[in-house]
Motif scaffolding. Structure first.
Motif, PDB file in Angstrom:
ATOM      1  N   UNK A  82      -5.898  -2.111  -2.681  1.00  0.00           N
ATOM      2  CA  UNK A  82      -7.283  -1.954  -2.237  1.00  0.00           C
ATOM      3  C   UNK A  82      -8.247  -1.569  -3.347  1.00  0.00           C
TER       4      UNK A  82
ATOM      5  N   UNK B 136     -10.709  -4.196  -4.747  1.00  0.00           N
ATOM      6  CA  UNK B 136     -11.808  -4.737  -3.930  1.00  0.00           C
ATOM      7  C   UNK B 136     -12.994  -3.791  -3.907  1.00  0.00           C
ATOM      8  N   UNK B 137     -14.205  -4.216  -3.669  1.00  0.00           N
ATOM      9  CA  UNK B 137     -14.627  -5.614  -3.633  1.00  0.00           C
ATOM     10  C   UNK B 137     -14.707  -6.206  -5.036  1.00  0.00           C
TER      11      UNK B 137
ATOM     12  N   UNK C 297      -5.677   6.030  -9.454  1.00  0.00           N
ATOM     13  CA  UNK C 297      -6.906   6.251  -8.716  1.00  0.00           C
ATOM     14  C   UNK C 297      -8.024   6.295  -9.750  1.00  0.00           C
TER      15      UNK C 297
ATOM     16  N   UNK D 275      -0.042  17.816 -15.717  1.00  0.00           N
ATOM     17  CA  UNK D 275      -0.474  16.501 -16.195  1.00  0.00           C
ATOM     18  C   UNK D 275      -0.714  16.498 -17.680  1.00  0.00           C
TER      19      UNK D 275
ATOM     20  N   UNK E 195       6.516  12.431 -14.629  1.00  0.00           N
ATOM     21  CA  UNK E 195       5.608  12.150 -13.544  1.00  0.00           C
ATOM     22  C   UNK E 195       6.285  12.238 -12.193  1.00  0.00           C
TER      23      UNK E 195
ATOM     24  N   UNK F 174       2.980  12.217  -9.490  1.00  0.00           N
ATOM     25  CA  UNK F 174       2.215  10.968  -9.558  1.00  0.00           C
ATOM     26  C   UNK F 174       1.497  10.692  -8.234  1.00  0.00           C
TER      27      UNK F 174
ATOM     28  N   UNK G 173      -1.360  13.181  -7.769  1.00  0.00           N
ATOM     29  CA  UNK G 173      -2.488  12.824  -8.633  1.00  0.00           C
ATOM     30  C   UNK G 173      -3.262  11.656  -8.079  1.00  0.00           C
ATOM     31  N   UNK G 174      -2.508  10.651  -7.674  1.00  0.00           N
ATOM     32  CA  UNK G 174      -3.148   9.437  -7.196  1.00  0.00           C
ATOM     33  C   UNK G 174      -4.045   9.753  -5.992  1.00  0.00           C
TER      34      UNK G 174
ATOM     35  N   UNK H 235      -7.136  12.046  -6.896  1.00  0.00           N
ATOM     36  CA  UNK H 235      -8.235  11.417  -7.614  1.00  0.00           C
ATOM     37  C   UNK H 235      -8.852  10.255  -6.862  1.00  0.00           C
ATOM     38  N   UNK H 236      -8.124   9.760  -5.878  1.00  0.00           N
ATOM     39  CA  UNK H 236      -8.637   8.634  -5.120  1.00  0.00           C
ATOM     40  C   UNK H 236      -9.805   9.097  -4.260  1.00  0.00           C
TER      41      UNK H 236
ATOM     42  N   UNK I  32     -10.179   4.413   1.398  1.00  0.00           N
ATOM     43  CA  UNK I  32      -9.979   3.301   0.470  1.00  0.00           C
ATOM     44  C   UNK I  32     -10.322   1.980   1.115  1.00  0.00           C
ATOM     45  N   UNK I  33      -9.951   1.865   2.372  1.00  0.00           N
ATOM     46  CA  UNK I  33     -10.254   0.648   3.121  1.00  0.00           C
ATOM     47  C   UNK I  33     -11.767   0.477   3.256  1.00  0.00           C
TER      48      UNK I  33
ATOM     49  N   UNK J 130     -14.138   1.864   1.284  1.00  0.00           N
ATOM     50  CA  UNK J 130     -14.768   1.645  -0.022  1.00  0.00           C
ATOM     51  C   UNK J 130     -14.534   0.212  -0.500  1.00  0.00           C
ATOM     52  N   UNK J 131     -13.368  -0.323  -0.172  1.00  0.00           N
ATOM     53  CA  UNK J 131     -13.063  -1.679  -0.624  1.00  0.00           C
ATOM     54  C   UNK J 131     -13.960  -2.719   0.033  1.00  0.00           C
TER      55      UNK J 131
ATOM     56  N   UNK K 190     -21.615   2.890  -5.175  1.00  0.00           N
ATOM     57  CA  UNK K 190     -20.418   3.683  -5.374  1.00  0.00           C
ATOM     58  C   UNK K 190     -20.412   4.815  -4.354  1.00  0.00           C
TER      59      UNK K 190
END
Lengths: 373, 385
Positions: free
Chosen positions: A175, A178-179, A245, B117, B124, B173, B176-177, B180-181, B345-346, B348-349, B355
């Motif tokens: 994901x 995108x976009x 991320x 980190x 990780x 890992x 972190x992901x 930060x997401x 995420x869905x 934002x995509x 932003x």
């Protein structure tokens, strides 16, 4: 100075080796930080920037080979002397030598820093520096064939690293991509521009051209090398963007090495240490070929011995590395040389192509070095 | 054979390369104490207490591990203080598990995660976890047991559960992901001491780096379905007996006692595939589509499973139940203001041109609506009908 270089038969290379020369020179220490650099500019569309940079490199390469094709067997030093005359030509050649030496220097200090951060925090810069400079000087001593040999070995020896990218792919989130084309053109172009430090390397064709046996095949093989680089770079950037991320990609200085952190083998817990060590195999041909091209200038411009030029350069670089201490200084130097590299490696050859073509068209009779005159 | 002088330079160069590469610092395994697990507690208001398990390579020592506990403000000064108490140099290259106490996690743990980190010595794949009470009490479990290396024990406890997919992977890992997401929040397992054993007691939900809620273990099944591709896990569903009257096996001579007040079915997930779609950008409405292949493992009462119609009936019943459970879970997350599923995420995509900051997403998330559609297929009912 002779415009054309006529190396003896034993020194000539097969044209297909250009794939390895171009690719191994382009892939280097820049790749390690590339995903972050383009992400900062173009966000999650960074991979498009990298792809564009690859295309741009290909265009520049096309012009270079076209320009070289107007001569029998010349290198950039010869072309400079031919087009601009002795004084201006030699001055430009010196500038270009300076750029090549600076490129060597950037690769060299950046790699040493990576080793210091990741493996040996207490290792003094000069120790590894001495090893690297001596190693590359030794290769250059062996001449062009040895230098190209290291390039070949490096590409073959690190081919497998591409497959390691599948491991982070499993932990990624698609994901993030995108976009698509969310960033505007300006941002994407800026990203493409800033990836030039990593893309530098195709300009070396300007120096190895006289040594190629089948000159008509130069274009195709060097383009293959560039295309392969563009593919690898785009792939690595793509994987990094979906694996990290956004926030953590912005913070990670060497995203590609951190990518390897996820790999874990039963008897080898920390794969990135292997990756960092193997990276030396990737940068050694870089160092060798830049050093070779720069030191070649001494024999071409001053008609001196390449050996002396080699030692002058090596000692200059070795001594300068003592002056770079902190990370921000290194960033500054890499930035300046990266920017300069964009003009030297991408823009300048295109400009020079037009100058050479114009000169050959209008002053054909006077120019007795150019082909067909 | 090359000429003399050239040959000499070659030897000189090779020799110097070899000598120089021998210059780096040597570390002998016997002189090192390998930290395998660390626990952090909040001590008073201003200090943290760090407890480490150190593994020794000493053939003569009775106790292979040693527990050291000290107090400081940063984890690296904890290390220094711990070093003062150890006869071996402490190194963190083999760190496997980091335990934070719940009280500390409520205040935020990013400071302590950040140092992990920053340190290139730490891999990780370190597992992070939260302890219900003091982290030191969990670390100290190893003290009583001579043979037990707690670092490895905790590591295996988590890994076994992650591999059998009873738990979301809590590696550094992953943390972190998610941290930060912009459109996802991290989760970590919650550990508890039960009769002197360490056990997993739930999932800690994080908002940024602060713990804000606990998800009980029985709901984790649904979170896993939502959050990732999921290939195992079992879950029991309780139904009213009346609903199933039509497919209950008649008591032909034998009697089955009804033990529970409800009828329970246990199903097992063979594969699930989840799609979260943003169907309405304006009103922020998400449709969660779940395709779910399952296996019937256990029924508390005999059911007539021979006919396709009956199996279909059970499928529908489970679907309804799951839709409700998952919807409730999403609402629960929404109320807590956490998004461990990655719905952000869905979102934002699918939003172009601007932003979306985490803060904006949180306020959008509050008003999000969900509809859940589950398509369940019972592909197997075991070896008997």
């Amino acid at each position: 100075m002779e415009v054309n270089v006529k190396p003896r038969d034993g020194l000539q290379l097969h044209a297909f080796l250009l794939i390895f020369i171009v690719h191994s020179t382009q892939i280097g220490v820049g790749l390690v930080g590339l995903p972050r650099i383009v992400y900062l500019d173009a966000g999650h569309d960074g991979w498009i920037s990298v792809f564009l940079a690859g295309v741009l490199g290909g265009v520049s390469l096309w012009f270079m080979v076209k320009m070289l094709g107007q001569y029998d067997s010349a290198d950039l030093y010869g072309i400079h002397a031919d087009v601009f005359g002795k004084w201006i030509g030699n001055f430009l050649s010196l500038m270009y030598m300076g750029y090549l030496a600076a490129a060597f220097f950037v690769i060299y200090i950046n790699y040493i820093e990576i080793v210091q951060v990741w493996i040996f925090p207490n290792l003094p810069t000069w120790q590894l520096g001495l090893v690297l400079t001596l190693l590359s000087a030794y290769a250059v001593y062996g001449g062009i064939r040895v230098v190209v040999g290291t390039a070949f070995l490096s590409v073959m020896g690190t081919l497998w690293m591409v497959f390691v990218l599948f491991v982070p792919l499993k932990h990624s989130e698609i994901n993030h991509i995108f976009p698509i084309l969310d960033a505007d053109i300006e941002q994407i172009l800026k990203g493409a521009h800033n990836s030039s430090l990593s893309m530098m390397g195709m300009e070396l064709v300007l120096f190895v051209y006289p040594y190629i046996k089948e000159k008509q095949k130069t274009q195709i093989f060097s383009q293959i090398g560039n295309a392969y680089t563009a593919f690898i770079f785009t792939l690595v950037t793509f994987v990094s963007i979906i694996y990290y991320a956004g926030g953590s990609l912005e913070q990670t200085i060497w995203p590609v090495i951190s990518l390897f952190k996820i790999v874990r083998l039963p008897n080898l817990e920390r794969f990135e240490i292997i990756a960092v060590s193997f990276w030396m195999l990737i940068i050694v041909p870089n160092l060798c070929i830049y050093l070779w091209a720069a030191s070649k200038g001494f024999s071409r411009i001053f008609a001196g011995k390449q050996k002396w030029g080699l030692w002058i350069l090596v000692s200059l670089i070795f001594v300068s590395s003592f002056f770079v201490k902190a990370r921000y200084q290194m960033n500054l130097i890499s930035d300046i040389i990266g920017k300069f590299g964009f003009y030297a490696a991408v823009c300048y050859p295109i400009l020079l192509y037009f100058i050479v073509s114009a000169k050959n068209k209008y002053f054909r009779g006077k120019n007795n070095h150019a082909k067909g005159s | 054979m090359p000429k003399g002088p050239k040959w000499k330079t070659a030897i000189l160069m090779i020799a110097s390369t070899l000598c120089l590469s021998g210059c780096v610092e040597a570390r002998q395994l016997e002189k090192l104490g390998l930290i395998t697990a660390v626990g952090y507690d909040l001590d008073g208001k201003n200090t943290i207490k760090g407890t480490v398990v150190v593994h020794k390579f000493d053939a003569l020592a009775k106790n292979v591990t040693k527990v050291i506990s000290v107090e400081a403000h940063t984890s690296k000064s904890l290390r220094q203080k711990q070093n003062l108490r150890s006869d071996q140099r402490l190194v963190s290259g083999q760190l496997r598990c980091v335990v934070y106490s719940k009280a500390l996690a409520k205040k935020g743990i990013i400071q302590l995660v950040d140092t992990l980190n920053r340190d290139p010595n730490i891999g990780n794949m370190v597992y992070l976890m939260i302890s219900e009470h003091d982290a030191s009490s969990i670390i100290n479990v190893g003290k009583k047991n001579v043979k037990l290396n707690l670092g490895t024990y905790l590591y295996n406890l988590i890994r076994q559960n992650v591999e059998s997919e009873q738990m979301l992977s809590p590696t550094l890992q992953d943390f972190n992901h998610s941290y930060h997401d912009n459109g996802k929040d991290p989760v970590l397992p919650l550990l508890k001491l039960e009769n002197g054993d360490v056990s997993v007691a739930g999932t800690a939900l994080f908002k940024d780096d602060r713990l804000v809620g606990i998800l009980p273990t029985n709901k984790l099944f649904f979170l896993k379905i939502l959050a990732e591709k999921y290939k195992s896990g079992t879950e029991e569903f309780g139904f009213n007996r009346e609903d199933f009257k039509s497919i209950l096996k008649g008591n032909e001579g034998r009697s089955f006692r009804t033990v529970y007040n409800k009828l329970f079915l246990e199903i097992d997930n063979i594969r699930s595939h989840t799609k979260i779609k943003l169907v309405d950008k304006k009103n922020v409405r998400f449709r969660v589509e779940i395709k779910f292949a399952s296996r019937l493992l256990e029924t508390t009462e005999p059911l007539e499973l021979g006919s396709a119609k009956n199996v279909k009936f059970i499928e529908r019943q489970i679907e309804k139940k799951m839709e409700k459970e998952i919807h409730d879970l999403l609402i629960f997350f929404q109320k807590k203001g956490v998004d461990p599923v990655g719905i952000g995420n869905e979102y934002i995509a699918h939003i172009r041109g601007k932003k979306i900051t985490p803060k904006e997403w949180r306020s959008i998330y509050k008003n999000a609506k969900f509809e859940v559609r589950v398509k369940n297929t019972i592909v197997k009912t075991g070896v008997i009908d």
